[in-house]
Design an enzyme around this catalytic site. Sequence first.
Site, PDB file in Angstrom:
ATOM      1  N   ASP A  35       3.012  -9.796  -1.599  1.00  0.00           N
ATOM      2  CA  ASP A  35       3.649  -9.074  -0.495  1.00  0.00           C
ATOM      3  C   ASP A  35       5.083  -9.524  -0.236  1.00  0.00           C
ATOM      4  O   ASP A  35       5.436  -9.912   0.887  1.00  0.00           O
ATOM      5  CB  ASP A  35       2.831  -9.256   0.792  1.00  0.00           C
ATOM      6  CG  ASP A  35       1.375  -8.871   0.622  1.00  0.00           C
ATOM      7  OD1 ASP A  35       1.098  -7.922  -0.111  1.00  0.00           O
ATOM      8  OD2 ASP A  35       0.512  -9.544   1.228  1.00  0.00           O
ATOM      9  N   GLU A 214       0.256   1.320   4.230  1.00  0.00           N
ATOM     10  CA  GLU A 214       0.575   0.050   4.882  1.00  0.00           C
ATOM     11  C   GLU A 214       1.933  -0.446   4.405  1.00  0.00           C
ATOM     12  O   GLU A 214       2.611   0.205   3.609  1.00  0.00           O
ATOM     13  CB  GLU A 214      -0.500  -0.991   4.561  1.00  0.00           C
ATOM     14  CG  GLU A 214      -0.693  -1.223   3.072  1.00  0.00           C
ATOM     15  CD  GLU A 214      -1.923  -2.049   2.747  1.00  0.00           C
ATOM     16  OE1 GLU A 214      -2.740  -2.298   3.655  1.00  0.00           O
ATOM     17  OE2 GLU A 214      -2.083  -2.438   1.574  1.00  0.00           O
TER      18      GLU A 214
END
Length: 562
Positions: A35, A214
């Site tokens: 991420d 997301e």
Amino acid sequence: MKMKRLTLLLLFLTQLVWAQENTFKNPILQGGYPDPSITTDGEYFYIVNSSFEYFPGLPLHRSKDLVNWEFIGYGLHRADQCNGEMNLVDVQQNGGIHAPTIRYHEGKFYIITTNVYNPIDGSPTKMINFIITAEKITGPWSEPHIIKGAPGIDPDIFFDDNGDVWFVGTHSPENPNYEGEGEIWTQQLDLDNWKLKGERHYLYRGACGGVWVEGPHVYKHDGKYYLMVAEGGTSYNHAMMIAVSENMTGPYESNERNPILTTRNLSYDNWVNSTGHADIVQLKDGRWYMVALGIRGDVQRASNMGRETFLVPVQWERVPFWWEEIKYDWPVVAPETGRVMKNEKLPFDSHPQLRNDAFIDNFDGNPLDLEWNFRRVPMENTYSLSAKKGHLRLFLKPEVIQKRGRTSLMGIRQKETDFEYSSKMKFNAKKEGTEAGISIFQKDDNFINFTVKKKNGKHVLQLLLAEKKVEELQVLKEEVITDYKGEIIFKLLSMENKYVFSYSLDNGKTFIPFETTKSDYLLSFGWNSGYTGAYCGIYATSNGKPTKEYADFDWVNYKGFE
């Protein structure tokens, strides 16, 4: 004719060497660095990654050339940042710190992220969105400013050029059409009081069904607002989508050429899969680059390193169709290949990549090297760097490795599938059941321990496995070492899909083979909550009984093989 062939061969070799010298190798951050988010202050580029249940949390790197990265600290570097409502003490595995965003604005660094915590009493999961700030990237970082009333995960913070500050979040819509449907929302932020203000706006449910939408990021380009999101879940169908709007609050129009990055169109056996959850940054010369996570397909289309950070070039292109009333610019990721490549052209020719796959710690300094991590905030008096000069003293605790637990366990990230890891330990086991040694660990229920244990009054060398979906710990091998004098070197060689465990009792002059196992026990699959990568570490426990015993580690040595 021979001379012509020789000339062509030399030309080919010269071009090959030149090409190698002018490329870098992906991933740029090896090991469990998922991420990624990137920003710049004009001098350096900075990357932050999610850290889930590990502490310290939110690892930070900086670079001047995008390919050589210096580990410089953590956003969550103090225990007092990680207790109370911000609980990283007994957080569940795969919980904790998810998908941060880092931004530099007017002389200050901001990290916004989510702590996902499942209460032990079984009450609903808490999504604790918070912001930390620092004047310098190396810290100190502030206490977490929790943003109340902000649902969901993976927030973004966007500083508009008119002075407005926006929280951009992810949540499930009130009436989802299917499981996993996500929605992006935004609301203004009051940074003086760390509160949301004004009306909440719902922006986007994705481009291709909207499953697991997301990781939003908003950018201002050509006077318009671009919303980039991850979609499809962090596995083989992972992808990056982008949409555009004239206004921050929408409506947003999807790029007709979505996804702009994915491996869902490639073989499952591609060298990297699951690419996505990305962020982009602009260079001083106007060029753009993207950082994204991916999973190397080294073994069974997965790897022990889990999700790592990759670098890809980006260029903006205007829609060429004459019939389009509004001709938007859209980012084109990897414009020459359309995918993440193992070898890419250097962003700056004058900065070759200097890759270092080795880590040696002789424990001569204080504080602890930044590479070391703990599963959750460690207990007090877990280790000492001053009790014995040039050694790390790991104190034996009654606790063992277990779900939501803390014990005397610490490690560094595994960075290549093939590697060698060794450590020298001094341990005079006295009480029955005490043990210490090395541990290769992925999760609370997935590790291999290679330890010396006091059992039936004797020193026993033991290889223990905790395997996913297997309830009981498995003893792979156990052997009495009658000539143990209190010092041992443990060694693990990972090669050709095998783990070869050996040990030395004569300070490394000779190594005695102990056991060979397969190396895929610790594989991290994106679709199976494989959010983190494996660690090579050290471990000590008294197995339930209080003791004042300890193990002294003289050094650890890790070397990865590409």
